[in-house]
Write a protein that holds these residues in place. Structure first.
Motif, PDB file in Angstrom:
ATOM      1  N   GLU A   3       0.837  -1.214   0.000  1.00 51.13           N
ATOM      2  CA  GLU A   3       0.000   0.000   0.000  1.00 51.13           C
ATOM      3  C   GLU A   3       0.868   1.259   0.000  1.00 51.13           C
ATOM      4  O   GLU A   3       0.541   2.248  -0.647  1.00 51.13           O
ATOM      5  N   GLU A   4       1.989   1.219   0.721  1.00 55.99           N
ATOM      6  CA  GLU A   4       2.906   2.371   0.700  1.00 55.99           C
ATOM      7  C   GLU A   4       3.435   2.577  -0.730  1.00 55.99           C
ATOM      8  O   GLU A   4       3.522   3.710  -1.208  1.00 55.99           O
ATOM      9  N   ALA A   5       3.771   1.472  -1.390  1.00 59.68           N
ATOM     10  CA  ALA A   5       4.278   1.569  -2.772  1.00 59.68           C
ATOM     11  C   ALA A   5       3.193   2.118  -3.705  1.00 59.68           C
ATOM     12  O   ALA A   5       3.475   2.943  -4.580  1.00 59.68           O
ATOM     13  N   ALA A  42       6.899   6.040  12.030  1.00 59.91           N
ATOM     14  CA  ALA A  42       6.779   6.339  10.596  1.00 59.91           C
ATOM     15  C   ALA A  42       5.314   6.489  10.207  1.00 59.91           C
ATOM     16  O   ALA A  42       4.939   7.409   9.472  1.00 59.91           O
ATOM     17  N   GLU A  43       4.457   5.599  10.717  1.00 60.24           N
ATOM     18  CA  GLU A  43       3.041   5.628  10.349  1.00 60.24           C
ATOM     19  C   GLU A  43       2.333   6.861  10.911  1.00 60.24           C
ATOM     20  O   GLU A  43       1.455   7.426  10.262  1.00 60.24           O
ATOM     21  N   LEU A  44       2.706   7.272  12.118  1.00 58.94           N
ATOM     22  CA  LEU A  44       2.075   8.463  12.700  1.00 58.94           C
ATOM     23  C   LEU A  44       2.410   9.695  11.851  1.00 58.94           C
ATOM     24  O   LEU A  44       1.552  10.541  11.593  1.00 58.94           O
ATOM     25  N   GLY A  45       3.658   9.771  11.403  1.00 57.63           N
ATOM     26  CA  GLY A  45       4.066  10.882  10.533  1.00 57.63           C
ATOM     27  C   GLY A  45       3.369  10.810   9.180  1.00 57.63           C
ATOM     28  O   GLY A  45       3.002  11.833   8.597  1.00 57.63           O
ATOM     29  N   ASP A  46       3.170   9.580   8.719  1.00 52.39           N
ATOM     30  CA  ASP A  46       2.514   9.347   7.434  1.00 52.39           C
ATOM     31  C   ASP A  46       1.080   9.879   7.474  1.00 52.39           C
ATOM     32  O   ASP A  46       0.637  10.617   6.599  1.00 52.39           O
ATOM     33  N   GLU A  47       0.362   9.495   8.531  1.00 55.79           N
ATOM     34  CA  GLU A  47      -1.039   9.896   8.677  1.00 55.79           C
ATOM     35  C   GLU A  47      -1.156  11.431   8.731  1.00 55.79           C
ATOM     36  O   GLU A  47      -1.981  12.033   8.046  1.00 55.79           O
ATOM     37  N   HIS A  83      -6.181   4.104   4.306  1.00 58.30           N
ATOM     38  CA  HIS A  83      -5.173   3.037   4.484  1.00 58.30           C
ATOM     39  C   HIS A  83      -4.233   3.391   5.621  1.00 58.30           C
ATOM     40  O   HIS A  83      -3.876   2.549   6.442  1.00 58.30           O
ATOM     41  N   GLU A  84      -3.806   4.665   5.651  1.00 61.39           N
ATOM     42  CA  GLU A  84      -2.823   5.082   6.659  1.00 61.39           C
ATOM     43  C   GLU A  84      -3.386   4.953   8.073  1.00 61.39           C
ATOM     44  O   GLU A  84      -2.676   4.575   9.000  1.00 61.39           O
ATOM     45  N   GLN A  85      -4.689   5.259   8.209  1.00 61.06           N
ATOM     46  CA  GLN A  85      -5.316   5.104   9.529  1.00 61.06           C
ATOM     47  C   GLN A  85      -5.296   3.633   9.942  1.00 61.06           C
ATOM     48  O   GLN A  85      -5.059   3.296  11.104  1.00 61.06           O
ATOM     49  N   GLU A  86      -5.534   2.767   8.962  1.00 54.94           N
ATOM     50  CA  GLU A  86      -5.495   1.327   9.261  1.00 54.94           C
ATOM     51  C   GLU A  86      -4.071   0.896   9.633  1.00 54.94           C
ATOM     52  O   GLU A  86      -3.873   0.077  10.531  1.00 54.94           O
ATOM     53  N   HIS A  87      -3.080   1.472   8.947  1.00 55.18           N
ATOM     54  CA  HIS A  87      -1.678   1.129   9.259  1.00 55.18           C
ATOM     55  C   HIS A  87      -1.341   1.493  10.702  1.00 55.18           C
ATOM     56  O   HIS A  87      -0.748   0.704  11.429  1.00 55.18           O
ATOM     57  N   VAL A  88      -1.730   2.725  11.103  1.00 55.83           N
ATOM     58  CA  VAL A  88      -1.440   3.167  12.470  1.00 55.83           C
ATOM     59  C   VAL A  88      -2.121   2.220  13.462  1.00 55.83           C
ATOM     60  O   VAL A  88      -1.495   1.759  14.428  1.00 55.83           O
TER      61      VAL A  88
HETATM   62 FE   LIG Z   1       1.447   3.762   6.041  1.00 53.88          FE
END
Ligand SMILES: [Fe+2]
Length: 246
Positions: A133-135, A190-195, A223-228
């Motif tokens: 998903e990041e890709a 990383a994910e918190l910064g991503d969101e 997706h990012e919320q799910e990642h976190v």
């Molecule tokens: Fe992510």
């Protein structure tokens, strides 16, 4: 492979002052002398830093768009001031972050695969899904930059910034000594910064009327919320439930 992946075990750690009460006391005695009559004034260092800050060049610049057609089509030309290049800079930031995030997961997957028999609650396939998903997000942003007639390969100031910021995360994850919980902690940062990054990008796109991009970005943010949620859950369960930093 390490015999044990539990780094909470007791060991010969000599970093604390209590391992040497006599020398520890001697050091504190010196500190007391220094406190009464400080030997180091922080002001000169602050002044040198201030000089550098005043004279510093910016981190970089945003190149002008290569194709006027893309700019016109997207309505970017209608914007005045530095708005178009500021938006391209934020897009380039997300691209750098998502590409970097993909590499963080690539590195984490190698570590988790080594312990695949012992994993609980998280599988290598889970991490591979997030990695993909990041890709996909990186590809989406690249497309958006191209639609605007800008160059997705340009390293803009904000892209440079997030590259530098995430260097520590990459070091932590690729360090062979970090265990799975420690690796997840770095991924969680990383994910918190991503969101947060997606939230700002969506707000910017809304402000400048890029409604089609807003729709696509909201999907990525979901997706990012799910990642976190997932990474935080795995990290907490390894740290809290098992009582071990497995
Ligand atoms: Fe992510």
């Amino acid at each position: 492979m390490q015999e044990s992946i539990d780094s909470t075990r007791l060991g010969a750690n000599r970093t604390g002052m209590q391992t040497s009460p006599v020398l520890g006391k001697a050091m504190l005695d010196n500190t007391e002398i220094d406190l009464v009559e400080p030997t180091m004034d922080p002001q000169p260092l602050a002044e040198v830093r201030a000089d550098y800050i005043r004279d510093a060049d910016p981190l970089g610049s945003v190149p002008p768009p290569a194709t006027a057609k893309g700019m016109a089509k997207s309505g970017m030309k209608m914007m005045t001031g530095n708005r178009p290049q500021a938006f391209v800079d934020k897009l380039a930031e997300r691209l750098a972050y998502e590409r970097g995030g993909t590499r963080l997961y690539d590195a984490a997957i190698v570590k988790f695969a080594e312990y695949s028999d012992e994993l609980q609650g998280v599988t290598v396939a889970d991490l591979e899904q997030i990695r993909d998903e990041e890709a996909d997000h990186a590809a989406l942003i690249m497309e958006c930059i191209e639609e605007l007639g800008a160059d997705p390969t340009a390293q803009t100031p904000s892209a440079d910034l997030v590259g530098i910021e995430s260097m520590g995360l990459m070091q932590a994850i690729t360090d062979p000594r970090t265990n799975l919980a420690q690796t997840l902690h770095a991924l969680l940062l990383a994910e918190l910064g991503d969101e947060a990054g997606w939230e700002t990008l969506i707000a910017f796109a809304e402000q400048i009327g890029q409604s089609e991009m807003v729709t696509r970005f909201r999907e990525a943010e979901q997706h990012e919320q799910e990642h976190v949620f997932k990474v935080r859950g795995w990290y907490e369960s390894l740290t809290l439930e098992t009582g071990e930093l497995v």
